[in-house]
Enzyme design. Structure first.
Site, PDB file in Angstrom:
ATOM      1  N   GLU A  39      41.270  25.595  41.400  1.00  0.00           N
ATOM      2  CA  GLU A  39      40.257  26.190  42.281  1.00  0.00           C
ATOM      3  C   GLU A  39      39.423  27.225  41.539  1.00  0.00           C
ATOM      4  O   GLU A  39      38.217  27.339  41.775  1.00  0.00           O
ATOM      5  CB  GLU A  39      40.876  26.800  43.531  1.00  0.00           C
ATOM      6  N   THR A  40      40.030  27.963  40.645  1.00  0.00           N
ATOM      7  CA  THR A  40      39.282  28.955  39.863  1.00  0.00           C
ATOM      8  C   THR A  40      38.207  28.274  39.022  1.00  0.00           C
ATOM      9  O   THR A  40      37.045  28.712  39.003  1.00  0.00           O
ATOM     10  CB  THR A  40      40.241  29.760  38.964  1.00  0.00           C
TER      11      THR A  40
END
Length: 114
Positions: A39-40
């Site tokens: 997700e980062t």
């Protein structure tokens, strides 16, 4: 989490994360840590795609864990699948130091005005 960015652009974002400090009780890389890395990286690509006047908000993520990692670093490569005005989607491939796939994830972000 110890995530380091190695490359960042709207089409592709690359980063790595140490396994140490991100394990579950059995000493294996925690699946949630893989999702955090995914997700980062994907959200960073979406934010770059959106531009400085807009924001990217994750609305869906999934992950398939293929094999475990117990040491060293894992590297994630987020590749843009779709970059529109309101949505951006990325596939994130996470591999171990031997190049073996540890996790495959897909992230969709909604792009909004600030």
């Amino acid at each position: 989490m110890g995530i380091e960015f190695l490359e960042a652009g709207a089409e592709r974002v690359v980063g790595r994360m140490p396994v140490a400090g991100n394990t579950q009780p059995y000493g294996l890389l925690h699946g949630g840590a893989s999702v955090v890395l995914a997700e980062t990286l994907g959200s960073t690509g979406a934010a770059i795609h959106a531009g400085p006047e807009r924001i990217a908000v994750g609305i869906e993520i999934n992950a398939t864990h293929h094999r475990s990692a117990t040491s060293g670093y894992v590297t994630g490569v987020a590749t843009r699948l779709h970059g529109g005005r309101s949505l951006a989607s990325y596939e994130i491939e996470i591999t171990d130091e031997e190049g073996r796939r540890v996790c495959t994830s897909r992230l969709t972000c909604m792009l909004r005005d600030r």
